[in-house]
Design a protein around this motif. Structure first.
Motif, PDB file in Angstrom:
ATOM      1  N   HIS A 152       0.781  -1.088  -0.142  1.00  0.00           N
ATOM      2  CA  HIS A 152      -0.103  -0.048  -0.056  1.00  0.00           C
ATOM      3  C   HIS A 152       1.008   1.245  -0.039  1.00  0.00           C
ATOM      4  O   HIS A 152       1.738   1.377   0.906  1.00  0.00           O
ATOM      5  CB  HIS A 152      -0.822  -0.053   1.346  1.00  0.00           C
ATOM      6  CG  HIS A 152      -2.090   0.909   1.295  1.00  0.00           C
ATOM      7  ND1 HIS A 152      -1.694   2.478   1.222  1.00  0.00           N
ATOM      8  CD2 HIS A 152      -3.297   0.865   1.059  1.00  0.00           C
ATOM      9  CE1 HIS A 152      -2.820   2.985   1.134  1.00  0.00           C
ATOM     10  NE2 HIS A 152      -3.586   2.042   1.081  1.00  0.00           N
TER      11      HIS A 152
ATOM     12  N   ALA B 209       0.563   4.455   0.751  1.00  0.00           N
ATOM     13  CA  ALA B 209       0.724   5.337   1.964  1.00  0.00           C
ATOM     14  C   ALA B 209       1.091   4.797   2.811  1.00  0.00           C
ATOM     15  O   ALA B 209       2.212   5.187   3.813  1.00  0.00           O
ATOM     16  CB  ALA B 209      -1.001   5.796   2.243  1.00  0.00           C
ATOM     17  N   LEU B 210       1.231   3.243   3.130  1.00  0.00           N
ATOM     18  CA  LEU B 210       1.689   2.441   4.204  1.00  0.00           C
ATOM     19  C   LEU B 210       3.532   2.737   3.874  1.00  0.00           C
ATOM     20  O   LEU B 210       4.259   2.647   4.874  1.00  0.00           O
ATOM     21  CB  LEU B 210       1.485   1.147   4.204  1.00  0.00           C
ATOM     22  CG  LEU B 210       1.971   0.231   5.322  1.00  0.00           C
ATOM     23  CD1 LEU B 210       1.576   0.700   6.589  1.00  0.00           C
ATOM     24  CD2 LEU B 210       1.497  -1.275   5.150  1.00  0.00           C
TER      25      LEU B 210
ATOM     26  N   TRP C   6       5.003   4.962   2.374  1.00  0.00           N
ATOM     27  CA  TRP C   6       5.193   6.220   2.922  1.00  0.00           C
ATOM     28  C   TRP C   6       5.602   6.441   4.550  1.00  0.00           C
ATOM     29  O   TRP C   6       6.435   6.832   4.889  1.00  0.00           O
ATOM     30  CB  TRP C   6       4.091   7.450   2.438  1.00  0.00           C
ATOM     31  CG  TRP C   6       4.445   8.832   2.699  1.00  0.00           C
ATOM     32  CD1 TRP C   6       5.288   9.578   2.073  1.00  0.00           C
ATOM     33  CD2 TRP C   6       4.372   9.485   4.013  1.00  0.00           C
ATOM     34  NE1 TRP C   6       5.601  10.809   2.734  1.00  0.00           N
ATOM     35  CE2 TRP C   6       4.982  10.707   3.877  1.00  0.00           C
ATOM     36  CE3 TRP C   6       3.850   9.259   5.290  1.00  0.00           C
ATOM     37  CZ2 TRP C   6       4.864  11.572   4.803  1.00  0.00           C
ATOM     38  CZ3 TRP C   6       3.870  10.103   6.352  1.00  0.00           C
ATOM     39  CH2 TRP C   6       4.422  11.336   6.040  1.00  0.00           C
ATOM     40  N   VAL C   7       4.511   6.043   5.148  1.00  0.00           N
ATOM     41  CA  VAL C   7       4.738   5.928   6.706  1.00  0.00           C
ATOM     42  C   VAL C   7       5.917   5.263   6.975  1.00  0.00           C
ATOM     43  O   VAL C   7       6.675   5.657   8.079  1.00  0.00           O
ATOM     44  CB  VAL C   7       3.418   5.144   7.256  1.00  0.00           C
ATOM     45  CG1 VAL C   7       3.382   5.092   8.876  1.00  0.00           C
ATOM     46  CG2 VAL C   7       2.156   5.975   7.175  1.00  0.00           C
ATOM     47  N   ALA C   8       6.086   4.231   6.321  1.00  0.00           N
ATOM     48  CA  ALA C   8       7.380   3.432   6.895  1.00  0.00           C
ATOM     49  C   ALA C   8       8.789   4.095   6.403  1.00  0.00           C
ATOM     50  O   ALA C   8       9.778   4.180   7.250  1.00  0.00           O
ATOM     51  CB  ALA C   8       7.517   2.032   6.086  1.00  0.00           C
TER      52      ALA C   8
ATOM     53  N   GLU D  96       9.085   7.559   6.127  1.00  0.00           N
ATOM     54  CA  GLU D  96       9.209   8.398   7.101  1.00  0.00           C
ATOM     55  C   GLU D  96       9.637   7.875   8.611  1.00  0.00           C
ATOM     56  O   GLU D  96      10.441   8.408   9.394  1.00  0.00           O
ATOM     57  CB  GLU D  96       8.011   9.278   7.400  1.00  0.00           C
ATOM     58  CG  GLU D  96       7.774   9.999   8.296  1.00  0.00           C
ATOM     59  CD  GLU D  96       8.932  11.600   7.970  1.00  0.00           C
ATOM     60  OE1 GLU D  96       9.244  11.713   6.907  1.00  0.00           O
ATOM     61  OE2 GLU D  96       9.123  12.252   9.185  1.00  0.00           O
ATOM     62  N   ALA D  97       9.272   6.711   8.827  1.00  0.00           N
ATOM     63  CA  ALA D  97       9.542   6.144  10.253  1.00  0.00           C
ATOM     64  C   ALA D  97      11.204   5.619  10.208  1.00  0.00           C
ATOM     65  O   ALA D  97      11.783   5.934  11.098  1.00  0.00           O
ATOM     66  CB  ALA D  97       8.779   4.772  10.458  1.00  0.00           C
TER      67      ALA D  97
ATOM     68  N   SER E  17      12.853  15.216   5.812  1.00  0.00           N
ATOM     69  CA  SER E  17      11.115  15.271   6.143  1.00  0.00           C
ATOM     70  C   SER E  17      10.559  16.000   5.132  1.00  0.00           C
ATOM     71  O   SER E  17       9.487  15.772   4.577  1.00  0.00           O
ATOM     72  CB  SER E  17      10.996  16.149   7.696  1.00  0.00           C
ATOM     73  OG  SER E  17      11.732  15.158   8.597  1.00  0.00           O
TER      74      SER E  17
ATOM     75  N   ALA F  76       7.581  14.821   2.643  1.00  0.00           N
ATOM     76  CA  ALA F  76       6.400  15.491   2.554  1.00  0.00           C
ATOM     77  C   ALA F  76       5.894  15.828   1.120  1.00  0.00           C
ATOM     78  O   ALA F  76       4.520  15.514   0.948  1.00  0.00           O
ATOM     79  CB  ALA F  76       6.436  16.765   3.315  1.00  0.00           C
ATOM     80  N   LEU F  77       6.727  15.956   0.322  1.00  0.00           N
ATOM     81  CA  LEU F  77       6.185  16.358  -1.063  1.00  0.00           C
ATOM     82  C   LEU F  77       6.017  14.707  -1.452  1.00  0.00           C
ATOM     83  O   LEU F  77       5.127  14.857  -2.567  1.00  0.00           O
ATOM     84  CB  LEU F  77       7.696  16.762  -1.992  1.00  0.00           C
ATOM     85  CG  LEU F  77       8.118  18.102  -1.529  1.00  0.00           C
ATOM     86  CD1 LEU F  77       9.279  18.467  -2.198  1.00  0.00           C
ATOM     87  CD2 LEU F  77       6.896  19.169  -1.862  1.00  0.00           C
TER      88      LEU F  77
ATOM     89  N   LEU G  33       4.458  12.678  -0.011  1.00  0.00           N
ATOM     90  CA  LEU G  33       2.953  12.267   0.436  1.00  0.00           C
ATOM     91  C   LEU G  33       2.073  13.190  -0.733  1.00  0.00           C
ATOM     92  O   LEU G  33       0.999  12.603  -0.887  1.00  0.00           O
ATOM     93  CB  LEU G  33       2.850  12.876   1.504  1.00  0.00           C
ATOM     94  CG  LEU G  33       1.516  12.597   2.334  1.00  0.00           C
ATOM     95  CD1 LEU G  33       1.046  11.164   2.545  1.00  0.00           C
ATOM     96  CD2 LEU G  33       1.423  13.100   3.854  1.00  0.00           C
ATOM     97  N   LEU G  34       2.531  14.493  -0.963  1.00  0.00           N
ATOM     98  CA  LEU G  34       1.627  15.093  -1.870  1.00  0.00           C
ATOM     99  C   LEU G  34       1.693  14.355  -3.032  1.00  0.00           C
ATOM    100  O   LEU G  34       0.583  14.103  -3.820  1.00  0.00           O
ATOM    101  CB  LEU G  34       2.195  16.388  -2.175  1.00  0.00           C
ATOM    102  CG  LEU G  34       1.333  17.268  -2.906  1.00  0.00           C
ATOM    103  CD1 LEU G  34       0.159  17.635  -2.233  1.00  0.00           C
ATOM    104  CD2 LEU G  34       2.058  18.739  -3.374  1.00  0.00           C
TER     105      LEU G  34
ATOM    106  N   PHE H  14      -0.986  11.610  -2.805  1.00  0.00           N
ATOM    107  CA  PHE H  14      -2.470  12.113  -3.049  1.00  0.00           C
ATOM    108  C   PHE H  14      -2.679  12.427  -4.253  1.00  0.00           C
ATOM    109  O   PHE H  14      -3.887  12.195  -4.917  1.00  0.00           O
ATOM    110  CB  PHE H  14      -2.588  13.293  -2.145  1.00  0.00           C
ATOM    111  CG  PHE H  14      -2.626  13.286  -0.830  1.00  0.00           C
ATOM    112  CD1 PHE H  14      -2.963  12.057  -0.135  1.00  0.00           C
ATOM    113  CD2 PHE H  14      -2.089  14.124   0.237  1.00  0.00           C
ATOM    114  CE1 PHE H  14      -3.067  11.834   1.179  1.00  0.00           C
ATOM    115  CE2 PHE H  14      -2.370  14.118   1.548  1.00  0.00           C
ATOM    116  CZ  PHE H  14      -2.724  12.656   1.948  1.00  0.00           C
TER     117      PHE H  14
END
Lengths: 217, 490
Positions: free
Chosen positions: B128, B130-131, B133-135, B137-138, B167, B171-172, B174-175, B178
């Motif tokens: 996934h 978005a997942l 992405w979360v990873a 960033e983590a 970071s 963030a970009l 993540l955009l 979307f």
């Protein structure tokens, strides 16, 4: 519903200008806090009245984190570091506002170019989100205090989030929380870094962090 | 099983913060590394079932990156224990400016290492976006404290730059995600799936304009993390200031994870017929990264920075490989393995040199072959390997990428690629050979009681690099082939 969304988005743009024009860190932190609250409202407004429990709970959580918790953390970091104002930004405040106006123009133009396909969202949405991102980038590149840079990062993140919230992405709640957690921990770690910087250097001016570079010895 | 792969290191990492005494905590680090490696090896024999409704699954790409990551972590954990044992005393004199500083708590360092492993594992298994992405960033958040292990102002500066630049980049990205969601929202439906499988099957219907914008944003975002020029500025600082074992993991494992992020969106672009667009961008950024690395490696006097720029170069090579497509894709996947093995080994050896010579300036290091015969030899061999000399692994993969360029008659790309590789070879040769040869200064003393692991681990990796140069095991070749197919190689 679009009218409510439009009003929120206009306020979002205004907080962007507030950030660009203000030298007092407290005012900047407050502007970012207002953004956090506006985003929560936007997420609720974007749901077209079909409210679910999670649909309300999630924006509330995000408002709590972005509107209250993070600003509180940053205010503490500011007090620890003993700084009240952004002194000597790379470019002046008047110029920053002018750049902001240009950025708004660019965002509106981009919003024209990138039409949202099949989305009932407000026509202001894409420009306002872009504008908020751009304000964040301007803060990141032209301000020298570590706290202002964190505020820039948060503003950028808010812009991204505004985009996500209002296109009514049906993101699973777990992921929304994951993203929120990442942002929170990120700012938290940055806060610790600011604390260490102020202790180590007696200032938090990142433009004076210049000992690492490719110099020929 | 898949959930265990992420959960075990995460829980162990959280536990490590609270283990006060050293031996059990170090034992935990090594045993978790062994378990993780064993589990990821098992996935080759018994492919694990997808978990969390298909969000976590292992495809060929994921298996390749996961196994590589856990192998490197295993090697690093042995090295880390030996390294931490040598760092026990409370305060150290700074090697460049002579002031005293102390280290961060070892418990936090170990805990962050394990959390870092958990985050990287999650990156390799996320289906996934978005997942994913979360990873990613983590990984940034878990690795930032690793850079600030030596508590002094230079490492703090490096940590700050790393945190902020990465970071913002992320963030970009993540955009970009979307945007991808907008691109995939078809008329009438309001549920958007960001699971890779759905996106790939839906690819022909994606809105090309939004998809292109999404690709650019994600390329910039993950590219920042991967160290592609011109977004690489955090990389040399972080790699040179972090303790060597952290540099090794950042360079060998973390950069790959960011690369995987780019590969995922590239997969979608290929499936929706935008391969030309994404490949052209990757090719340009790849060559630019190689050029920037060539400029900064030439005349570089800090040998850890030199290795860091070499990572920028090799990330460029990977981007060029994928940008070329065809057999270049196979070459890029092979090069991921070869680069990681070589770079981890080189950073470990650099750590050994640093511990003995107390300087990062290559001009002040002489006679490494005499002072530290094994490390000195590995330093020279590692240099030969990383610059693409036969018979080591990187030669094979760099040559495959060159061949892809020649096969497609892209002679301009091939020439630029070769010229840059030659410049980098020459630029690295002077400092590396100067460090190895000559007579050592009189004040250079090898500390007594050095652990064997400090040389045994990089030597083993060296053996693996040699092996990869002469013989790629068939099961590995099959998986690489499969991964290249996922990326659109016909």
């Amino acid at each position: 519903m679009n009218q409510l969304q439009n009003a929120i988005l206009v306020f979002l743009v205004l907080t962007g200008f507030m950030l660009l024009a203000s030298s007092r860190l407290v005012a900047c932190i407050r502007a970012v806090a207002i953004q956090g609250i506006l985003l929560g409202l936007l997420a609720i407004a974007a749901q077209d009245g079909k409210l679910s429990v999670f649909g309300v709970l999630l924006p509330l959580t995000s408002t709590a984190v972005k509107g209250f918790l993070l600003p509180w953390l940053l205010t503490r970091a500011m007090r620890d570091a003993d700084t009240v104002r952004e002194i000597e930004p790379l470019i002046g405040y008047n110029l920053s506002v002018i750049i902001g106006a240009i950025a708004l123009g660019v965002s509106l133009w981009l919003g024209q170019r990138l039409q949202l396909p099949n989305q009932p969202a407000s026509f202001l949405l894409v420009p306002a989100a872009f504008f908020t991102c751009l304000v964040g980038l301007v803060l990141l590149t032209t301000r020298s205090k570590a706290i202002t840079q964190v505020l820039g990062y948060l503003t950028l993140e808010n812009g991204v989030y505004a985009f996500g919230a209002a296109v009514a992405l049906q993101m699973p709640i777990l992921l929304e929380l994951g993203i929120l957690l990442d942002v929170f921990v990120g700012v938290f770690v940055m806060g610790i870094a600011i604390f260490n910087i102020s202790r180590q250097f007696d200032h938090i001016d990142t433009d004076r962090l210049v000992s690492l570079s490719d110099r020929v010895r | 099983m898949i959930i265990l792969l992420v959960l075990i290191p995460a829980l162990a990492g959280a536990a490590a913060f609270f283990i006060g005494s050293d031996p059990p905590r170090r034992g935990l680090l090594v045993s978790i590394a062994i378990v993780q490696f064993a589990l990821s090896a098992v996935t080759w024999i018994a492919p694990p079932a997808p978990a969390l409704g298909g969000w976590l699954a292992e495809d060929a790409l994921g298996r390749l990156f996961l196994t590589l990551t856990s192998l490197l972590f295993l090697a690093s954990s042995f090295y880390a224990v030996a390294y931490l044992r040598g760092e026990r005393d409370q305060s150290h004199a700074d090697i460049e400016e002579g002031f005293l500083f102390s280290n961060a708590r070892e418990a936090s360092f170990t805990g962050c290492l394990l959390l870092f492993l958990a985050a990287m594992t999650l990156v390799t298994l996320s289906q996934h976006l978005a997942l994913l992405w979360v990873a990613v960033e983590a990984t940034t958040l878990a690795s930032a404290p690793l850079i600030y292990f030596h508590r002094h102002h230079r490492s703090l500066e490096a940590t700050w730059k790393y945190l902020l630049i990465c970071s913002v980049g992320i963030a970009l990205a993540l955009l970009g995600i979307f945007f991808l969601a907008v691109a995939s929202s078809s008329p009438g439906s309001k549920t958007v799936s960001l699971v890779l499988k759905d996106l790939l099957s839906d690819a022909p219907h994606l809105n090309p304009l939004w998809l292109k914008a999404a690709f650019v944003l994600m390329l910039v975002g993950y590219g920042t993390k991967m160290g592609l020029a011109p977004f690489h500025t955090w990389l040399p600082d972080a790699h040179s200031e972090a303790p060597s074992v952290a540099s090794a993991l950042l360079s060998g494992a973390l950069l790959n994870c960011a690369f995987l992020g780019i590969l995922r969106i590239h997969q979608i672009c290929v499936a929706s017929g935008l391969a030309d667009f994404s490949q052209r961008l990757l090719l340009v950024l790849g060559l630019l990264s190689m050029a920037v690395a060539a400029v900064f490696i030439t005349g570089q006097t800090d040998y850890k920075r030199m290795l860091a720029y070499s990572s920028v170069e090799h990330m460029g090579i990977l981007a060029v490989g994928v940008g070329l497509g065809g057999t270049g894709m196979f070459g890029a996947m092979l090069h991921v393995i070869n680069h990681s093995l070589s770079k981890v080994m080189l950073f470990m050896v650099a750590g050994n040199l640093l511990a003995v010579y107390h300087t990062k300036s290559s001009k002040n290091v002489t006679g490494a072959l005499r002072v530290l015969p094994v490390s000195g030899l590995l330093w020279v061999l590692g240099f030969l390997a990383i610059t693409g000399s036969p018979p080591f692994g990187p030669f094979l993969s760099e040559f495959t990428i060159l061949k892809a360029a020649l096969d497609q008659s892209r002679f301009f790309v091939a020439i630029v690629y070769l010229v840059l590789l030659t410049i980098i070879l020459a630029g690295m040769a002077t400092p590396v050979l100067g460090m190895a040869q000559g007579t050592p200064g009189k004040d250079v003393v090898v500390p007594a009681g050095r652990s064997v692991a400090l040389t045994a681990v990089p030597a083993t990796l060296g053996g693996a690099i040699l092996l990869m140069g002469v013989y790629v095991p068939p099961f590995l070749a099959r998986t690489i082939q499969e991964a290249a197919r996922l990326l659109g190689q016909r």
